[in-house]
Scaffold this motif. Structure first.
Motif, PDB file in Angstrom:
ATOM      1  N   LYS A 197       0.827  -1.207   0.000  1.00 12.62           N
ATOM      2  CA  LYS A 197       0.000   0.000   0.000  1.00 12.62           C
ATOM      3  C   LYS A 197       0.863   1.260   0.000  1.00 12.62           C
ATOM      4  CE  LYS A 197      -0.526   0.331   5.035  1.00 12.62           C
ATOM      5  NZ  LYS A 197      -1.452   0.502   6.168  1.00 12.62           N
ATOM      6  N   ALA A 198       2.120   1.138   0.438  1.00 14.19           N
ATOM      7  CA  ALA A 198       3.017   2.294   0.452  1.00 14.19           C
ATOM      8  C   ALA A 198       3.305   2.803  -0.950  1.00 14.19           C
ATOM      9  CB  ALA A 198       4.326   1.936   1.157  1.00 14.19           C
ATOM     10  N   GLY A 222       6.729  -1.330   4.728  1.00 15.61           N
ATOM     11  CA  GLY A 222       6.337  -0.558   3.550  1.00 15.61           C
ATOM     12  C   GLY A 222       7.196   0.675   3.461  1.00 15.61           C
ATOM     13  N   LYS A 223       6.916   1.617   4.366  1.00 14.52           N
ATOM     14  CA  LYS A 223       7.657   2.879   4.382  1.00 14.52           C
ATOM     15  C   LYS A 223       9.163   2.666   4.483  1.00 14.52           C
ATOM     16  CE  LYS A 223       6.064   6.066   7.140  1.00 14.52           C
ATOM     17  NZ  LYS A 223       5.766   6.798   8.404  1.00 14.52           N
ATOM     18  N   PHE A 224       9.588   1.731   5.321  1.00 12.17           N
ATOM     19  CA  PHE A 224      11.020   1.508   5.517  1.00 12.17           C
ATOM     20  C   PHE A 224      11.714   1.160   4.208  1.00 12.17           C
ATOM     21  CE2 PHE A 224      14.636  -1.297   6.402  1.00 12.17           C
ATOM     22  CZ  PHE A 224      15.405  -0.465   7.207  1.00 12.17           C
ATOM     23  N   LEU A 225      11.054   0.406   3.342  1.00 10.89           N
ATOM     24  CA  LEU A 225      11.690  -0.038   2.104  1.00 10.89           C
ATOM     25  C   LEU A 225      11.693   1.041   1.028  1.00 10.89           C
ATOM     26  CD1 LEU A 225      10.460  -3.731   1.692  1.00 10.89           C
ATOM     27  CD2 LEU A 225      12.539  -2.880   2.791  1.00 10.89           C
ATOM     28  N   SER A 275      10.383   4.683   1.359  1.00  8.41           N
ATOM     29  CA  SER A 275      10.270   6.117   1.641  1.00  8.41           C
ATOM     30  C   SER A 275      11.479   6.909   1.158  1.00  8.41           C
ATOM     31  CB  SER A 275      10.071   6.353   3.144  1.00  8.41           C
ATOM     32  OG  SER A 275      10.033   7.739   3.425  1.00  8.41           O
ATOM     33  N   GLU A 276      12.668   6.489   1.593  1.00  7.21           N
ATOM     34  CA  GLU A 276      13.869   7.260   1.286  1.00  7.21           C
ATOM     35  C   GLU A 276      14.311   7.109  -0.164  1.00  7.21           C
ATOM     36  OE1 GLU A 276      16.538   7.363   5.186  1.00  7.21           O
ATOM     37  OE2 GLU A 276      15.679   5.378   4.836  1.00  7.21           O
ATOM     38  N   LYS A 298      11.911  15.373  -0.524  1.00  5.20           N
ATOM     39  CA  LYS A 298      12.507  14.079  -0.199  1.00  5.20           C
ATOM     40  C   LYS A 298      11.529  13.185   0.569  1.00  5.20           C
ATOM     41  CE  LYS A 298      16.902  13.897   0.724  1.00  5.20           C
ATOM     42  NZ  LYS A 298      18.217  14.049   1.387  1.00  5.20           N
ATOM     43  N   ASN A 299      11.937  11.924   0.755  1.00  2.00           N
ATOM     44  CA  ASN A 299      11.121  10.919   1.446  1.00  2.00           C
ATOM     45  C   ASN A 299       9.730  10.809   0.836  1.00  2.00           C
ATOM     46  OD1 ASN A 299      13.107  11.588   3.936  1.00  2.00           O
ATOM     47  ND2 ASN A 299      12.230   9.541   4.153  1.00  2.00           N
ATOM     48  N   ALA A 300       9.678  10.812  -0.476  1.00  3.52           N
ATOM     49  CA  ALA A 300       8.391  10.809  -1.172  1.00  3.52           C
ATOM     50  C   ALA A 300       8.043   9.443  -1.746  1.00  3.52           C
ATOM     51  CB  ALA A 300       8.403  11.857  -2.286  1.00  3.52           C
TER      52      ALA A 300
END
Length: 406
Positions: free
Chosen positions: A51-52, A265-268, A270-271, A356-358
């Protein structure tokens, strides 16, 4: 891997237009490797919480790197199949969906993760012990940056309350359900191991008491990533050592090896992600300066929805010595702020701003609000730049409308 210094934002903006999402494929692979290193010594399985970011090409990159997938809708499941996943590699974790969707997931052969007593009862009535299932448990632990991203506390809609363990067991015994996994997710942005270990130990207790056939324990995710300099992040090395220790102790007491699952999700992603936007106007008001850009909350809703901080850089003037304080605002007819009080090199109309982090919950939460088009998406991988989603057009806005004569 690329950096803002060598990404060539002007060239990317010229080639693909703005706004545009740009993803670094090697950053995603670096995050996967961090997880494998952190939890070495266990039978680890990583499930990408797609879902991320549901772009099929990103999902294919996950599969290439041996990462399975977690979906929360049948639409995500079909995208995963398009990305090459086999049904048994897909865990389906619904929340309050119609039972017809659960039936579709069963027919497709997905791994089922059930999160309410009524659903467990209906599943038992319909299927008995014909299919292995996982149970999503709410451990009653407050974690995460805010209530909006905390999912394991007592008042959360997610999961079956840990206090209803006997009721869970009664339904399991009634239908002889084949429970092979226990799952919990406390929420995003927890900072230390205490939270996840406390939740894990609650699942261990349930396993010893009720579930002798468990094959895996799924501890969710929620690892904190950096959004600004000196931001507090989850120390993955330290977390891994502590979790591996308690998990292996559990397996030893349990008498056999159990798989350890996570679903980041975000961890993989985001950056890995950057949103490139163009300065449409630089407005100097008596009270403050504004940079108005060609994007808005319709493309990145996190700052307005979660008060999320995203670092913003002037990619056209990285090293400018003359600086000013700006609010970076969008073109949506609402209060629409990407960043407030940001000290940036002096900015002019036409400059490319980099948010960033998008990578996580950017495009996946994008909309056509104000009838704006959603952006293109680009993946940079192995030195190649790939367009992985075309920018929308007016045809996309109109394609499902039915215009009637009045």
């Amino acid at each position: 891997m690329f950096s803002i210094q060598n990404i060539g934002v002007e060239a990317l903006a010229e080639q693909f237009g703005t706004p545009v999402y740009v993803y670094d494929g090697h950053k995603i692979e670096e995050q996967i490797a961090k997880m494998r290193t952190a939890f070495a010594g266990t039978n680890l399985k990583i499930k990408y919480a797609c879902k991320a970011l549901t772009n099929v090409s990103i999902m294919k990159l996950m599969r290439k790197n041996g990462v399975d997938i977690d979906v929360v809708s049948m639409q995500e499941a079909h995208l995963a199949i398009l990305a090459g996943y086999e049904p048994h590699q897909i865990q389906y974790t619904p929340s309050g969906v119609a039972f017809s969707e659960v039936q579709e997931a069963v027919e497709m052969g997905l791994r089922m993760n059930l999160d309410s007593l009524p659903l467990l009862e209906k599943f038992g009535q319909t299927y008995g012990n014909c299919f292995p299932i996982c149970l999503r448990i709410n451990p009653h632990i407050m974690a995460g940056g805010t209530l909006k991203i905390s999912t394991g506390h007592k008042d959360s809609k997610f999961g079956i309350s840990i206090e209803q363990a006997e009721e869970i067991n009664a339904i399991v015994q009634k239908y002889d359900l084949n429970v092979v996994g226990l799952h919990q997710h406390t929420g995003s942005d927890f900072k230390n191991a205490n939270v996840i270990i406390e939740a894990a130990e609650k699942l261990f207790d349930l396993t010893f008491k009720y579930f002798p056939n468990i094959q895996f324990i799924d501890l969710g995710s929620g690892f904190k990533v950096a959004y600004k300099e000196d931001d507090h992040v989850t120390d993955m090395e330290k977390l891994g050592k502590e979790v591996v220790k308690v998990f292996n102790n559990f397996c030893q007491k349990f008498g056999r090896e159990v798989e350890l699952w996570f679903e980041p999700g975000k961890f993989l992603v985001s950056e890995s992600g950057y949103l490139l936007v163009r300065a449409n106007v630089v407005k100097h008001n008596p009270a403050r300066n504004f940079i108005g850009v060609d994007s808005g909350l319709n493309h990145l809703i996190r700052p307005m929805m979660y008060d999320a901080y995203h670092k913003i850089i002037n990619g056209s003037n990285l090293d400018g010595e003359e600086k000013e304080m700006y609010d970076i605002v969008g073109y949506i007819c609402e209060t629409d702020t990407f960043g407030k009080d940001r000290l940036l090199p002096k900015t002019k109309e036409g400059d490319i701003m980099v948010i960033k982090n998008a990578g996580a919950y950017g495009f996946s939460m994008a909309s056509n609000y104000n009838s704006r088009f959603r952006p293109a998406e680009v993946l940079i991988y192995n030195g190649q730049t790939h367009l992985i989603r075309q920018r929308e057009t007016m045809e996309d806005i109109l394609k499902n409308q039915v215009v009637i004569d009045l």
